[in-house]
Design a protein around this motif. Structure first.
Motif, mmCIF file in Angstrom:
data_model
loop_
_atom_site.group_PDB
_atom_site.id
_atom_site.type_symbol
_atom_site.label_atom_id
_atom_site.label_comp_id
_atom_site.label_asym_id
_atom_site.label_seq_id
_atom_site.Cartn_x
_atom_site.Cartn_y
_atom_site.Cartn_z
ATOM 1 N N PRO A 178 0.827 -1.214 0.000
ATOM 2 C CA PRO A 178 0.000 0.000 0.000
ATOM 3 C C PRO A 178 0.864 1.267 0.000
ATOM 4 C CG PRO A 178 0.124 -0.879 2.217
ATOM 5 C CD PRO A 178 0.902 -1.825 1.341
ATOM 6 N N VAL A 179 0.451 2.257 -0.794
ATOM 7 C CA VAL A 179 1.109 3.564 -0.793
ATOM 8 C C VAL A 179 0.009 4.603 -0.561
ATOM 9 C CG1 VAL A 179 2.552 5.196 -2.047
ATOM 10 C CG2 VAL A 179 2.910 2.736 -2.338
ATOM 11 N N LYS A 180 -0.050 5.141 0.643
ATOM 12 C CA LYS A 180 -1.160 5.983 1.072
ATOM 13 C C LYS A 180 -1.076 7.390 0.497
ATOM 14 C CE LYS A 180 -1.474 3.422 5.437
ATOM 15 N NZ LYS A 180 -1.377 3.524 6.926
ATOM 16 N N LYS A 181 -2.159 8.149 0.686
ATOM 17 C CA LYS A 181 -2.173 9.540 0.265
ATOM 18 C C LYS A 181 -1.055 10.307 0.965
ATOM 19 C CE LYS A 181 -5.194 13.560 -0.217
ATOM 20 N NZ LYS A 181 -6.555 14.132 0.009
ATOM 21 N N GLY A 182 -0.366 11.138 0.213
ATOM 22 C CA GLY A 182 0.754 11.883 0.754
ATOM 23 C C GLY A 182 2.046 11.099 0.826
ATOM 24 N N ARG A 183 2.046 9.865 0.299
ATOM 25 C CA ARG A 183 3.225 9.013 0.331
ATOM 26 C C ARG A 183 3.563 8.544 -1.094
ATOM 27 N NH1 ARG A 183 5.774 9.618 5.017
ATOM 28 N NH2 ARG A 183 6.764 7.566 4.799
ATOM 29 N N GLN A 184 4.795 8.176 -1.274
ATOM 30 C CA GLN A 184 5.246 7.656 -2.566
ATOM 31 C C GLN A 184 6.334 6.624 -2.308
ATOM 32 O OE1 GLN A 184 6.704 11.057 -4.723
ATOM 33 N NE2 GLN A 184 8.380 11.446 -3.290
ATOM 34 N N ALA A 185 6.660 5.843 -3.327
ATOM 35 C CA ALA A 185 7.666 4.794 -3.163
ATOM 36 C C ALA A 185 8.411 4.587 -4.477
ATOM 37 C CB ALA A 185 7.017 3.492 -2.707
ATOM 38 N N TYR A 186 9.639 4.125 -4.341
ATOM 39 C CA TYR A 186 10.456 3.768 -5.500
ATOM 40 C C TYR A 186 10.841 2.306 -5.350
ATOM 41 C CZ TYR A 186 13.735 4.387 -9.351
ATOM 42 O OH TYR A 186 14.373 4.304 -10.583
ATOM 43 N N LEU A 187 10.503 1.503 -6.343
ATOM 44 C CA LEU A 187 10.760 0.061 -6.324
ATOM 45 C C LEU A 187 11.860 -0.271 -7.318
ATOM 46 C CD1 LEU A 187 8.230 -2.855 -6.350
ATOM 47 C CD2 LEU A 187 9.811 -2.644 -8.272
ATOM 48 N N VAL A 188 12.764 -1.153 -6.913
ATOM 49 C CA VAL A 188 13.769 -1.696 -7.824
ATOM 50 C C VAL A 188 13.542 -3.200 -7.954
ATOM 51 C CG1 VAL A 188 16.213 -2.041 -8.306
ATOM 52 C CG2 VAL A 188 15.453 0.054 -7.164
ATOM 53 N N GLN A 189 13.380 -3.651 -9.187
ATOM 54 C CA GLN A 189 13.338 -5.090 -9.484
ATOM 55 C C GLN A 189 14.800 -5.542 -9.544
ATOM 56 O OE1 GLN A 189 10.288 -6.977 -10.900
ATOM 57 N NE2 GLN A 189 11.496 -8.841 -10.647
ATOM 58 N N SER A 200 5.186 -4.575 -16.867
ATOM 59 C CA SER A 200 6.131 -5.692 -16.875
ATOM 60 C C SER A 200 7.522 -5.182 -16.535
ATOM 61 C CB SER A 200 6.145 -6.364 -18.244
ATOM 62 O OG SER A 200 4.886 -6.951 -18.524
ATOM 63 N N LEU A 201 8.126 -5.749 -15.493
ATOM 64 C CA LEU A 201 9.457 -5.343 -15.057
ATOM 65 C C LEU A 201 10.427 -6.502 -15.189
ATOM 66 C CD1 LEU A 201 7.696 -3.054 -13.752
ATOM 67 C CD2 LEU A 201 9.393 -2.989 -11.922
ATOM 68 N N THR A 202 11.646 -6.171 -15.620
ATOM 69 C CA THR A 202 12.742 -7.132 -15.663
ATOM 70 C C THR A 202 13.844 -6.663 -14.717
ATOM 71 O OG1 THR A 202 13.793 -6.031 -17.543
ATOM 72 C CG2 THR A 202 12.192 -7.762 -18.044
ATOM 73 N N ALA A 203 14.856 -7.506 -14.538
ATOM 74 C CA ALA A 203 15.917 -7.215 -13.579
ATOM 75 C C ALA A 203 16.553 -5.860 -13.847
ATOM 76 C CB ALA A 203 16.979 -8.307 -13.629
ATOM 77 N N ARG A 204 16.685 -5.065 -12.800
ATOM 78 C CA ARG A 204 17.306 -3.738 -12.749
ATOM 79 C C ARG A 204 16.353 -2.601 -13.143
ATOM 80 N NH1 ARG A 204 21.839 -7.088 -13.714
ATOM 81 N NH2 ARG A 204 23.596 -6.568 -12.325
ATOM 82 N N ASP A 205 15.114 -2.897 -13.530
ATOM 83 C CA ASP A 205 14.134 -1.836 -13.798
ATOM 84 C C ASP A 205 13.735 -1.144 -12.498
ATOM 85 O OD1 ASP A 205 14.087 -2.385 -16.508
ATOM 86 O OD2 ASP A 205 12.167 -3.444 -16.466
ATOM 87 N N GLY A 206 13.239 0.092 -12.624
ATOM 88 C CA GLY A 206 12.701 0.831 -11.496
ATOM 89 C C GLY A 206 11.234 1.154 -11.720
#
Length: 234
Positions: A178-189, A200-206
């Motif tokens: 979950p990413v709530k209101k007023g929040r953000q996130a950065y994901l690395v595969q 669709s994400l592959t290795a090293r994508d963000g």
């Protein structure tokens, strides 16, 4: 809102002993439209050859997290610390008013690590170092909370309102984040392939995630890190 960042379009550097992919502007890669994401300033996906590394150099006013993917990382600094970590383990350093340190791969195999810099909530902190040897299985098909702010409950606590999570998700499994209101996130595969809300994400994508819950489906066994924070820079 989601925005996929294809790793093939990221900044790159090849110094022979060091091969890097830059998620944000760093060193010779400069893109004025890609300086940071909130308080997240740097994610470098580094491959460091055996018996090489970063010689002693200075830092100040930055919260630095190093996450080992493969191999062994050895840290030494002007505070007298010298420690080594391996796959899935984390070292952290609050550079504060200034510190000198080095990072080396004394192992036999290539070291892969994520070097992550977070802008602190204030300048001028007293420098600090620590590391944590997480059990790999504690992230198997569940979120492992590794880093939080000073008032949080993660094993590692830094000078900013951020949370770091890691995950190993088995093939064909799903999990929500979950990413709530007023929040953000950065994901690395980090490893594997997945589908996240139709991306669709592959290795090293963000993946940039702003005020939107995500569902991750592992197309093959996958390894992730997520950095969750406020949408505002404090």
């Amino acid at each position: 809102m989601l925005r996929k960042i294809d790793h093939t379009k990221m900044g790159r550097s090849n110094l022979g002993w060091l091969q890097s992919i830059f998620h944000f502007s760093f060193a010779e890669y400069y893109n004025p439209a890609n300086i940071n994401f909130g308080v997240l300033r740097v994610i470098n996906d580094d491959l460091i050859a055996s018996q090489t590394g970063f010689g002693t150099h200075p830092h100040r006013d930055m919260e630095i997290i190093s996450y080992v993917v493969d191999g062994e990382l050895t840290h030494a600094d002007s505070m007298g610390n010298q420690r080594s970590i391996t796959r899935g383990e984390v070292q952290y350093m609050s550079a504060g008013t200034g510190v000198l340190h080095s990072e080396y791969n004394y192992g036999k195999n290539t070291l892969r690590m994520l070097q992550i810099w977070i802008i602190p909530d204030e300048r001028g902190y007293t420098p600090n170092y620590g590391d944590y040897r997480f059990n790999w299985d504690d992230r198997h098909n569940k979120w492992l909370h590794m880093v939080s702010n000073k008032d949080g409950d993660a094993p590692i606590r830094i000078n900013q309102d951020v949370n770091f999570y890691s995950l190993e998700l088995s093939q064909d499994n799903e999990i929500n984040f979950p990413v709530k209101k007023g929040r953000q996130a950065y994901l690395v595969q980090i490893e594997g392939t997945s589908n996240i809300n139709g991306n669709s994400l592959t290795a090293r994508d963000g993946l940039e995630i702003v005020e939107e819950d995500i569902t991750i489906h592992a197309v093959e066994t996958s390894h992730f890190i997520v950095i969750e924070m406020s949408t505002e820079i404090e």
